[in-house]
Design a protein around this motif. Structure first.
Motif, short mmCIF file in Angstrom:
data_model
loop_
_atom_site.label_atom_id
_atom_site.label_comp_id
_atom_site.label_asym_id
_atom_site.label_seq_id
_atom_site.Cartn_x
_atom_site.Cartn_y
_atom_site.Cartn_z
N ASN A 134 39.61 41.41 43.72
CA ASN A 134 40.43 41.64 42.52
C ASN A 134 40.57 43.78 42.25
OD1 ASN A 134 41.07 39.31 42.93
ND2 ASN A 134 40.48 38.29 40.95
N LYS A 145 45.64 44.54 36.78
CA LYS A 145 44.74 43.49 36.92
C LYS A 145 45.81 41.67 36.13
CE LYS A 145 40.28 45.15 36.01
NZ LYS A 145 39.42 44.95 35.36
N ALA A 146 46.68 42.69 35.25
CA ALA A 146 47.32 41.20 34.89
C ALA A 146 48.63 41.11 35.99
CB ALA A 146 47.87 42.02 33.56
N ARG A 149 46.98 38.87 39.49
CA ARG A 149 46.72 37.51 38.32
C ARG A 149 48.73 36.87 38.76
NH1 ARG A 149 45.97 38.77 33.01
NH2 ARG A 149 43.72 38.79 33.68
N THR A 150 48.95 37.44 37.34
CA THR A 150 50.05 37.15 38.18
C THR A 150 50.70 36.81 39.39
OG1 THR A 150 50.94 38.08 35.89
CG2 THR A 150 53.18 37.32 37.47
N ASN A 153 48.77 33.46 40.77
CA ASN A 153 49.06 31.99 40.04
C ASN A 153 50.34 31.81 40.29
OD1 ASN A 153 46.72 31.98 38.30
ND2 ASN A 153 47.24 32.96 37.00
N ARG A 173 39.68 32.44 43.19
CA ARG A 173 40.64 33.81 42.76
C ARG A 173 41.42 33.80 41.59
NH1 ARG A 173 39.42 37.61 46.65
NH2 ARG A 173 40.62 39.67 45.86
N VAL A 174 42.04 32.41 40.99
CA VAL A 174 43.18 32.33 40.00
C VAL A 174 42.28 32.71 38.61
CG1 VAL A 174 44.38 30.63 39.43
CG2 VAL A 174 44.03 30.33 41.94
N LEU A 175 43.68 33.08 38.48
CA LEU A 175 42.99 33.75 36.72
C LEU A 175 41.48 34.71 36.09
CD1 LEU A 175 43.22 29.87 35.48
CD2 LEU A 175 44.92 31.99 35.20
N ARG A 176 41.35 35.05 37.42
CA ARG A 176 40.92 36.26 37.04
C ARG A 176 41.14 37.87 37.05
NH1 ARG A 176 35.18 34.88 40.36
NH2 ARG A 176 35.21 33.05 39.27
#
Length: 176
Positions: A134, A145-146, A149-150, A153, A173-176
């Motif tokens: 990531n 990072k946000a 993450r978006t 998702n 990998r989701v939400l990291r």
């Protein structure tokens, strides 16, 4: 001990799957290579090998017994491409299987390109399925990072909304 028939079936299966195979003795001297291994590494029979898969093996400090058991190194970059690398280890020999991932990546990308993802989401998927971390994805795409993450998702939601499972991307990998 492999019978002639078993050996022929094994060799045929490995060739059909385009898997490189190399057998080394306990001192890492190459005893045997299949054609694809020779194509990747060059003719190495009788030579000490310390590159490619042997670099992975040498740097692996997670194994309690260095000369026993199996090891799998996924998404390993070597010889100009990505491979899943499997080593079967004993004190007497090291057997390496290199399974190329280029075709698998192309299949995965074809799958995702047909799912209504945005251009950026496809870029994120492309890097993710190659095992890029990531932080490295954020750096390469110049995103936070946000934002990553978006994107991740969104990809998962779009695939799940189609009633499918995003099988080429690791769920962690989701939400990291």
């Amino acid at each position: 001990m492999l019978t002639t028939s078993m050996s022929a079936i094994l060799e045929s299966s490995l060739d059909a799957s385009n898997i490189a195979v190399c057998v080394k003795d306990g001192n890492k001297c190459v005893l045997s290579q299949n054609d694809y291994c020779r194509e990747l590494c060059g003719e190495r029979v009788g030579e000490l090998c310390e590159t490619g898969c042997m670099e992975l093996y040498a740097s692996d400090n997670n194994q309690q017994w260095k000369d026993w058991g199996s090891r799998v190194y996924k998404n390993s970059y070597m010889h100009g491409g990505f491979f899943d690398v499997t080593l079967l280890c004993s004190a007497e020999s090291l057997i390496t299987f290199l399974q190329p991932l280029e075709d698998r990546y192309e299949m995965a990308m074809a799958y995702y390109r047909d799912k209504g993802l945005t251009k950026r989401e496809v870029e994120v998927v492309s890097l993710t399925i190659k095992g890029i971390s990531n932080p490295e994805i954020c750096k390469e795409l110049s995103i936070s990072k946000a934002t990553l993450r978006t994107h991740l998702n969104n990809v998962y939601h779009k695939i799940r909304d189609l009633g499918e499972v995003p099988e080429f991307m690791p769920a962690n990998r989701v939400l990291r």
